[in-house]
Design a protein around this motif. Structure first.
Motif, PDB file in Angstrom:
ATOM      1  N   PHE A 253      80.913  67.010  36.556  1.00 50.64           N
ATOM      2  CA  PHE A 253      81.702  66.058  37.572  1.00 50.64           C
ATOM      3  C   PHE A 253      83.289  66.198  37.187  1.00 50.64           C
ATOM      4  O   PHE A 253      84.196  66.243  38.148  1.00 50.64           O
ATOM      5  CB  PHE A 253      81.105  64.575  37.886  1.00 50.64           C
ATOM      6  CG  PHE A 253      81.800  63.781  38.762  1.00 50.64           C
ATOM      7  CD1 PHE A 253      81.778  64.106  40.255  1.00 50.64           C
ATOM      8  CD2 PHE A 253      82.565  62.638  38.546  1.00 50.64           C
ATOM      9  CE1 PHE A 253      82.179  63.312  40.927  1.00 50.64           C
ATOM     10  CE2 PHE A 253      82.988  61.975  39.286  1.00 50.64           C
ATOM     11  CZ  PHE A 253      82.975  62.247  40.839  1.00 50.64           C
ATOM     12  N   ARG A 254      83.651  65.952  35.827  1.00 46.90           N
ATOM     13  CA  ARG A 254      84.658  65.917  35.275  1.00 46.90           C
ATOM     14  C   ARG A 254      85.460  67.066  35.661  1.00 46.90           C
ATOM     15  O   ARG A 254      86.697  67.205  35.810  1.00 46.90           O
ATOM     16  CB  ARG A 254      84.855  65.496  34.006  1.00 46.90           C
ATOM     17  CG  ARG A 254      84.452  64.095  33.701  1.00 46.90           C
ATOM     18  CD  ARG A 254      84.635  63.837  32.399  1.00 46.90           C
ATOM     19  NE  ARG A 254      83.912  62.423  32.059  1.00 46.90           N
ATOM     20  CZ  ARG A 254      84.346  61.632  31.416  1.00 46.90           C
ATOM     21  NH1 ARG A 254      85.409  61.725  30.725  1.00 46.90           N
ATOM     22  NH2 ARG A 254      83.735  60.351  31.343  1.00 46.90           N
ATOM     23  N   GLU A 255      84.811  68.404  35.561  1.00 43.17           N
ATOM     24  CA  GLU A 255      85.529  69.645  36.061  1.00 43.17           C
ATOM     25  C   GLU A 255      86.015  69.707  37.355  1.00 43.17           C
ATOM     26  O   GLU A 255      87.155  70.185  37.483  1.00 43.17           O
ATOM     27  CB  GLU A 255      84.415  70.671  35.699  1.00 43.17           C
ATOM     28  CG  GLU A 255      84.311  71.275  34.596  1.00 43.17           C
ATOM     29  CD  GLU A 255      83.258  72.479  34.113  1.00 43.17           C
ATOM     30  OE1 GLU A 255      83.761  73.672  34.455  1.00 43.17           O
ATOM     31  OE2 GLU A 255      82.173  72.087  33.879  1.00 43.17           O
ATOM     32  N   VAL A 256      85.451  69.281  38.417  1.00 48.05           N
ATOM     33  CA  VAL A 256      85.815  69.071  39.771  1.00 48.05           C
ATOM     34  C   VAL A 256      86.720  68.063  39.995  1.00 48.05           C
ATOM     35  O   VAL A 256      87.623  68.414  40.726  1.00 48.05           O
ATOM     36  CB  VAL A 256      84.558  68.944  40.669  1.00 48.05           C
ATOM     37  CG1 VAL A 256      84.978  68.594  42.139  1.00 48.05           C
ATOM     38  CG2 VAL A 256      83.410  69.825  40.664  1.00 48.05           C
ATOM     39  N   CYS A 257      86.781  66.938  39.030  1.00 47.22           N
ATOM     40  CA  CYS A 257      87.781  66.037  39.481  1.00 47.22           C
ATOM     41  C   CYS A 257      89.213  66.431  38.699  1.00 47.22           C
ATOM     42  O   CYS A 257      90.331  66.160  39.291  1.00 47.22           O
ATOM     43  CB  CYS A 257      87.412  64.806  38.358  1.00 47.22           C
ATOM     44  SG  CYS A 257      86.084  64.019  39.358  1.00 47.22           S
TER      45      CYS A 257
END
Length: 181
Positions: free
Chosen positions: A149-153
């Motif tokens: 999720f943090r990669e997408v964010c």
């Protein structure tokens, strides 16, 4: 016909911007705030004149020669803005997917989900970037292309908290999405 009180034979000048009729001899405003009810001619890209009336007709009081289902300029502008929004969101999704090294199939499905959400106006009020990011993250999970999720964010312009809210709303209400999701 209006005429100047002091110069009755003078040819009056019309100031269309202010709506005044002025005497050129003395500068007297003979008529103020006059309304131009003539027809305005615009030239389109094909160089053919198009007649546009400056008179606004109240709703339901259209001229007899106007077909009933002619789209108004306002609806055309809304449609144009709607299409521009979809194009811009698709471009943002493609840019994020490129940074995450995702396949074209994932990008196409994310754009399809975004279009469905945008068409139904389900997440009205949320930013387009957060909706696009949430769609991309959802499809990554569905297609077994795990991205954190943090990669997408990190590749999105939206805040992490807003993307999370949008993602949860999409998961809670899947009935408006295509059946395979």
């Amino acid at each position: 016909m209006a005429s100047c009180y002091y110069h009755p034979e003078a040819c009056l000048i019309e100031d269309s911007h202010a709506g005044d009729i002025i005497c050129p001899e003395c500068g007297l405003v003979c008529v103020d705030r006059c309304l131009d009810v003539s027809v305005e001619w615009n030239y389109t890209k094909t160089s053919r004149p198009v007649e546009n009336s400056k008179i606004v007709h109240p709703e339901g009081d259209k001229p007899d020669d106007m077909p009933p289902n002619v789209p108004s300029d306002e609806s055309r502008n809304q449609k144009r803005i709607f299409n521009q929004t979809l194009k811009m969101a698709a471009r943002n999704i493609k840019e994020m997917a490129e940074k995450l090294n995702l396949t074209k199939a994932v990008v196409d499905k994310a754009i399809q989900i975004f279009n469905t959400i945008h068409d139904k106006e389900y997440l009205k009020g949320m930013t387009k970037d957060s909706i696009g990011s949430a769609c991309l993250y959802l499809i990554c999970r569905q297609e077994s292309m795990p991205r954190k999720f943090r990669e997408v964010c990190a590749v999105s312009k939206a805040r992490q908290k807003e993307i999370g809210k949008v993602f949860k709303l999409i998961l809670e209400n899947r009935e408006f999405l295509p059946h395979e999701i």
